[in-house]
Write a protein that holds these residues in place. Structure first.
Motif, mmCIF file in Angstrom:
data_model
loop_
_atom_site.group_PDB
_atom_site.id
_atom_site.type_symbol
_atom_site.label_atom_id
_atom_site.label_comp_id
_atom_site.label_asym_id
_atom_site.label_seq_id
_atom_site.Cartn_x
_atom_site.Cartn_y
_atom_site.Cartn_z
ATOM 1 N N ALA A 13 0.802 -1.216 0.000
ATOM 2 C CA ALA A 13 0.000 0.000 0.000
ATOM 3 C C ALA A 13 0.839 1.273 0.000
ATOM 4 O O ALA A 13 0.296 2.351 0.150
ATOM 5 N N GLY A 14 2.146 1.147 -0.172
ATOM 6 C CA GLY A 14 2.971 2.346 -0.220
ATOM 7 C C GLY A 14 2.590 3.208 -1.413
ATOM 8 O O GLY A 14 2.250 2.696 -2.480
ATOM 9 N N LEU A 15 2.624 4.506 -1.236
ATOM 10 C CA LEU A 15 2.234 5.430 -2.300
ATOM 11 C C LEU A 15 3.056 5.211 -3.561
ATOM 12 O O LEU A 15 2.506 5.210 -4.673
ATOM 13 N N ASN A 16 4.353 4.996 -3.417
ATOM 14 C CA ASN A 16 5.201 4.769 -4.590
ATOM 15 C C ASN A 16 4.713 3.552 -5.372
ATOM 16 O O ASN A 16 4.594 3.594 -6.598
ATOM 17 N N TRP A 17 4.437 2.459 -4.665
ATOM 18 C CA TRP A 17 3.964 1.244 -5.334
ATOM 19 C C TRP A 17 2.615 1.488 -6.001
ATOM 20 O O TRP A 17 2.392 1.085 -7.135
ATOM 21 N N LEU A 18 1.692 2.147 -5.290
ATOM 22 C CA LEU A 18 0.357 2.402 -5.844
ATOM 23 C C LEU A 18 0.429 3.255 -7.109
ATOM 24 O O LEU A 18 -0.210 2.936 -8.117
#
Length: 156
Positions: A13-18
């Motif tokens: 759920a990390g912003l970078n991954w999303l």
């Protein structure tokens, strides 16, 4: 055969991954749209930059504006030139320098792919309310505009 989702991947759920995953999904469909016209998404970005210019830019200036290194841009310009979508003309101020110019055929392809990309974005955000899609775009634009350090990214 239905496979269960890979929770090791989908649970991140990390912003970078999303942001990266959303960009991958949208990018894959956008690439398919561009390929229908014989170009890549990178080619479309270059054609759009050249189509929107009110003045001509050297290859070096175009690369800087797009955040693309010289080698990557040269390879893309070579492909577009072979396809008859751009021409490289000598700079009137320095004949050693080349200025990429979009051809009429390039303008036609750029407009057609742009229409497809608008449709792709519309379908990608179809699960959002119109206000949500608008808010998403505004939020992303704000995040991009804020100075969080060196801009090492590319729009290609």
């Amino acid at each position: 055969m239905d496979l269960a989702p890979d929770l090791g991947c989908t649970s991140r759920a990390g912003l970078n991954w999303l942001l990266h995953r959303a960009a991958q999904k949208l990018g894959a469909v956008a690439q398919e749209a561009a390929v229908r016209h014989g170009i890549t998404t990178r080619g479309q970005i270059v054609l759009s930059a050249l189509a929107s210019e009110e003045f001509q830019r050297t290859q070096l200036a175009l690369g800087h504006a797009l955040g693309v290194d010289k080698t990557t841009l040269t390879a893309e310009l070579d492909r577009l030139e072979r396809a008859g979508l751009i021409m490289r003309k000598p700079d009137p101020n320095d004949r050693r320098v080349r200025v990429p110019v979009i051809t009429e055929q390039g303008r036609v392809v750029q407009r057609e792919v742009e229409k497809l990309h608008v449709q792709v974005e519309r379908e990608f955000t179809a699960g959002l309310e119109p206000a949500e899609a608008h808010a998403l775009r505004e939020l992303l634009e704000r995040l991009i505009a804020v100075d969080h350090g060196p801009d090492s990214g590319s729009c290609m």
